[in-house]
Design a protein around this motif. Structure first.
Motif, PDB file in Angstrom:
ATOM      1  N   GLN B  56     -89.542  69.504 -16.540  1.00  0.00           N
ATOM      2  CA  GLN B  56     -89.501  70.914 -16.137  1.00  0.00           C
ATOM      3  C   GLN B  56     -88.321  71.622 -16.785  1.00  0.00           C
ATOM      4  O   GLN B  56     -88.451  72.753 -17.263  1.00  0.00           O
ATOM      5  CB  GLN B  56     -89.394  71.024 -14.616  1.00  0.00           C
ATOM      6  CG  GLN B  56     -90.678  70.697 -13.890  1.00  0.00           C
ATOM      7  CD  GLN B  56     -90.473  70.729 -12.393  1.00  0.00           C
ATOM      8  OE1 GLN B  56     -89.474  70.212 -11.885  1.00  0.00           O
ATOM      9  NE2 GLN B  56     -91.396  71.332 -11.662  1.00  0.00           N
ATOM     10  N   GLU B  57     -87.167  70.913 -16.801  1.00  0.00           N
ATOM     11  CA  GLU B  57     -85.974  71.547 -17.368  1.00  0.00           C
ATOM     12  C   GLU B  57     -86.133  71.789 -18.859  1.00  0.00           C
ATOM     13  O   GLU B  57     -85.706  72.819 -19.378  1.00  0.00           O
ATOM     14  CB  GLU B  57     -84.736  70.683 -17.076  1.00  0.00           C
ATOM     15  CG  GLU B  57     -84.268  70.809 -15.639  1.00  0.00           C
ATOM     16  CD  GLU B  57     -83.096  69.914 -15.316  1.00  0.00           C
ATOM     17  OE1 GLU B  57     -82.404  70.175 -14.325  1.00  0.00           O
ATOM     18  OE2 GLU B  57     -82.879  68.927 -16.040  1.00  0.00           O
ATOM     19  N   ILE B  60     -88.282  74.824 -19.125  1.00  0.00           N
ATOM     20  CA  ILE B  60     -87.536  76.041 -18.812  1.00  0.00           C
ATOM     21  C   ILE B  60     -86.630  76.424 -19.968  1.00  0.00           C
ATOM     22  O   ILE B  60     -86.542  77.590 -20.363  1.00  0.00           O
ATOM     23  CB  ILE B  60     -86.732  75.854 -17.499  1.00  0.00           C
ATOM     24  CG1 ILE B  60     -87.692  75.849 -16.313  1.00  0.00           C
ATOM     25  CG2 ILE B  60     -85.670  76.933 -17.338  1.00  0.00           C
ATOM     26  CD1 ILE B  60     -87.038  75.580 -14.984  1.00  0.00           C
ATOM     27  N   ASP B 170     -75.639  69.585  -9.461  1.00  0.00           N
ATOM     28  CA  ASP B 170     -76.909  70.278  -9.216  1.00  0.00           C
ATOM     29  C   ASP B 170     -78.063  69.295  -9.073  1.00  0.00           C
ATOM     30  O   ASP B 170     -79.126  69.454  -9.681  1.00  0.00           O
ATOM     31  CB  ASP B 170     -77.201  71.268 -10.360  1.00  0.00           C
ATOM     32  CG  ASP B 170     -76.352  72.510 -10.221  1.00  0.00           C
ATOM     33  OD1 ASP B 170     -75.946  72.816  -9.085  1.00  0.00           O
ATOM     34  OD2 ASP B 170     -76.090  73.165 -11.235  1.00  0.00           O
ATOM     35  N   ARG B 222     -80.003  74.710 -17.279  1.00  0.00           N
ATOM     36  CA  ARG B 222     -81.413  74.397 -17.407  1.00  0.00           C
ATOM     37  C   ARG B 222     -82.154  74.466 -16.071  1.00  0.00           C
ATOM     38  O   ARG B 222     -83.348  74.193 -15.999  1.00  0.00           O
ATOM     39  CB  ARG B 222     -81.584  72.988 -17.988  1.00  0.00           C
ATOM     40  CG  ARG B 222     -81.172  72.877 -19.436  1.00  0.00           C
ATOM     41  CD  ARG B 222     -80.642  71.497 -19.758  1.00  0.00           C
ATOM     42  NE  ARG B 222     -81.565  70.439 -19.406  1.00  0.00           N
ATOM     43  CZ  ARG B 222     -82.501  69.978 -20.218  1.00  0.00           C
ATOM     44  NH1 ARG B 222     -82.612  70.466 -21.425  1.00  0.00           N
ATOM     45  NH2 ARG B 222     -83.312  69.008 -19.849  1.00  0.00           N
ATOM     46  N   GLY B 223     -81.434  74.799 -15.021  1.00  0.00           N
ATOM     47  CA  GLY B 223     -82.056  74.768 -13.699  1.00  0.00           C
ATOM     48  C   GLY B 223     -82.732  76.081 -13.341  1.00  0.00           C
ATOM     49  O   GLY B 223     -82.959  76.937 -14.179  1.00  0.00           O
ATOM     50  N   ASP B 224     -83.017  76.201 -12.045  1.00  0.00           N
ATOM     51  CA  ASP B 224     -83.768  77.367 -11.578  1.00  0.00           C
ATOM     52  C   ASP B 224     -82.830  78.492 -11.170  1.00  0.00           C
ATOM     53  O   ASP B 224     -81.635  78.281 -10.947  1.00  0.00           O
ATOM     54  CB  ASP B 224     -84.606  76.971 -10.364  1.00  0.00           C
ATOM     55  CG  ASP B 224     -83.726  76.581  -9.195  1.00  0.00           C
ATOM     56  OD1 ASP B 224     -83.421  77.445  -8.361  1.00  0.00           O
ATOM     57  OD2 ASP B 224     -83.306  75.403  -9.114  1.00  0.00           O
ATOM     58  N   LEU B 225     -83.399  79.678 -11.073  1.00  0.00           N
ATOM     59  CA  LEU B 225     -82.713  80.816 -10.460  1.00  0.00           C
ATOM     60  C   LEU B 225     -83.694  81.383  -9.441  1.00  0.00           C
ATOM     61  O   LEU B 225     -84.316  82.416  -9.670  1.00  0.00           O
ATOM     62  CB  LEU B 225     -82.381  81.880 -11.499  1.00  0.00           C
ATOM     63  CG  LEU B 225     -81.363  81.539 -12.566  1.00  0.00           C
ATOM     64  CD1 LEU B 225     -81.253  82.681 -13.546  1.00  0.00           C
ATOM     65  CD2 LEU B 225     -80.011  81.275 -11.946  1.00  0.00           C
TER      66      LEU B 225
END
Lengths: 294, 233
Positions: B56-57, B60, B170, B222-225
């Motif tokens: 996923q990362e 993204i 994280d 590389r994570g979510d917001l």
């Protein structure tokens, strides 16, 4: 005559002894460093955290693909593109703390009689972020990736209220400014999750209780978190574009030099205009007048 | 022969003692293994999740890069302003890889100390989440502009936290040696950290190196917001 018969058994026995001792030591020195040696509850916590993260990432991917689509269709539908940019800007505003935000969450209040060290504040922030806090402030300071937390000792012996001798009192500073009591930390997020993250057995609240510090946690239906007031100027960071670098590397040396000159020129220009602004902020930031009563 | 009997007796007793001791620790290990057998399921789940999250990362990262490219080419009229502010906000938030002058700090567990004192508490020799947390704060005091730990870019909402004795940034596991990259004034940052946690760690004989770099690359977040609770007021 007896001696030769002695040797064999003793050798064997000592050999065994040596082997066992070393086994014993091995068993004791081995310490857990990988997943197989973690406790079940920790593994469960990891699974939970990772599942949540996976879910959020999946949502992020949906957001991004929507943005990409509207970007690609922008020639037909400019309105859609504006909306998608708006959405992205709003997300970044939360991360950068550029505007005031509101939402449900908790407040953590620390009164002046509670002994606290600045690292405790760091730990509380860390736990809150881990519990899914979306925006945090400490008194009037919005917490961002530039926020610094430290402490300073202030001499309370002033002309206005003289003490018999110099009396230094430690104060917590955020962004190099003294924060006055009560220290109120506000965090937007799921109030229950945020509260649990601080109060679980063996958690940060239990650790603080050892020092007779009992911060007050209040769940709030709505709280307001201020925008970041300090300005950040980047002197050293610039966006990294791998294609450009490779291109410049592949080019002839002369071109490379030209490029370097150009970027240098740009940088110095940017710096000139920034230094002026920085000078102003610096003087404002110069933190503490030790003779002044806080 | 007569003389030998008492000595033999003592040796036998000692051996018996040790054997018993050995067995008890082995029993403990056996029960521990049983627990880890049960944990195997959980570990498989964790590995699967981590694999999926890595995918996923990557996705993204690729999408954000593509979006950046599109946004920098599509600039006309009133959109242009919006897109320049957006681009600035992205750099500020940590969504773009950045480059600049800075320092690389590496810290490892104090393995020599651990070997020298095998009966001591190993917790005294490993790097903890709190060490990293304090170092990061001190780097920020030294005006660091972008920070990453083992390739994980730190943004506003990043946390550094132990689960058991594994450090997670994280929710991604990071393993020693820890490499902290920070872009900013090397002089200021080194001054700031060497008055704080780093001095403490050096005193405790943790292996530490600090390296200055003119051209330090720090990857993008590389994570979510994803924000559910926060609204503009």
């Amino acid at each position: 005559m007896n001696k030769p018969r002695w040797y064999l058994p003793i050798t064997i026995v000592f050999l065994f002894l040596g082997i066992m001792l070393s086994l014993q030591f091995q068993a004791q020195t081995r310490y857990a460093n990988d997943l197989t040696l973690q406790k079940t509850e920790n593994l469960i916590a990891m699974v939970r955290g990772l599942s949540e993260k996976r879910q959020k990432l999946a949502l992020e991917i949906i957001d991004l693909s929507n943005q990409l689509r509207s970007q690609l269709e922008s020639s037909q539908d400019e309105q859609k593109l504006l909306e998608s940019i708006q959405l992205e800007t709003e997300k970044l505003e939360i991360v950068n703390g550029t505007v005031e935000h509101k939402g449900p969450g908790i407040t953590v209040t620390i009164e002046d009689y509670m002994p606290i060290y600045y690292t405790d504040i760091l730990n509380i922030l860390n736990e809150l972020w881990n519990a899914g806090a979306e925006a945090i402030s400490i008194n009037e300071h919005r917490v961002t990736s530039h926020t610094t937390i430290s402490s300073v000792k202030i001499n309370l012996n002033t002309e206005r209220n003289p003490l018999s001798e110099d009396f230094y009192m430690p104060y917590i500073t955020v962004n190099h400014r003294v924060v006055e009591y009560p220290i109120v930390m506000k965090a937007i997020g799921d109030p229950n999750n945020l509260e649990k993250a601080l109060t679980f057995p063996g958690g940060i609240m239990d650790k603080l209780a050892l020092f007779d510090t009992y911060p007050v946690i209040t769940k709030m239906e709505e709280l307001i978190i201020p925008a970041d007031q300090s300005s950040h100027i980047h002197f050293f960071v610039s966006e990294y574009k791998p294609e450009e670098e490779e291109a410049s590397k592949n080019n002839a040396d002369s071109k490379k030099e030209n490029n370097a000159k150009n970027t240098n020129a740009k940088n110095t220009n940017a710096k000139d205009s920034n230094t002026l602004r920085l000078e102003k902020t610096r003087t404002k930031l110069i933190p503490i007048n030790p003779n002044k009563k806080p | 022969m007569r003389k030998a009997i008492p000595t033999f007796l003592i040796i036998c007793i000692l051996t018996g003692f040790l054997l018993a001791f050995q067995f008890t620790t082995q029993n403990k290990n056996a029960s521990f293994n049983a627990v880890s057998q049960r944990n195997n399921n959980l570990i498989t789940i964790i590995h699967d999740l981590e694999k999926e999250i890595a995918n996923q990362e990557d996705q993204i990262e690729a999408m954000r890069a593509q979006l950046n490219d599109l946004q920098s080419t599509h600039s006309k009229g009133k959109l242009q302003d919006l897109q320049t502010t957006l681009a600035k906000a992205k750099v500020e938030a940590g969504l773009t890889p950045v480059v600049g002058k800075g320092i690389i700090i590496t810290i490892d567990d104090n393995q020599e100390g651990m070997k020298a004192n095998p009966n001591d508490d190993p917790n005294k020799y490993i790097v903890h989440d709190e060490h990293l947390l304090n170092l990061v704060n001190e780097l920020r005091i030294g005006s660091a502009e972008a920070i990453a730990i083992n390739g994980h870019r730190l943004i506003t909402t990043s946390e550094i936290r132990c689960v058991g004795n594994l450090i997670n940034v994280d929710m991604s596991r990071v393993a020693p040696p820890y490499e902290i990259r920070a872009i900013g004034s090397p002089k200021l940052m080194i001054e700031s950290i060497s008055m704080g946690k780093l001095a403490e760690l050096e005193n405790d004989n943790y292996p530490i190196t600090i390296e200055e770099s003119e051209h330090l690359v720090i990857p993008a977040y590389r994570g979510d917001l994803q924000f559910k609770y926060t609204n503009k007021s």
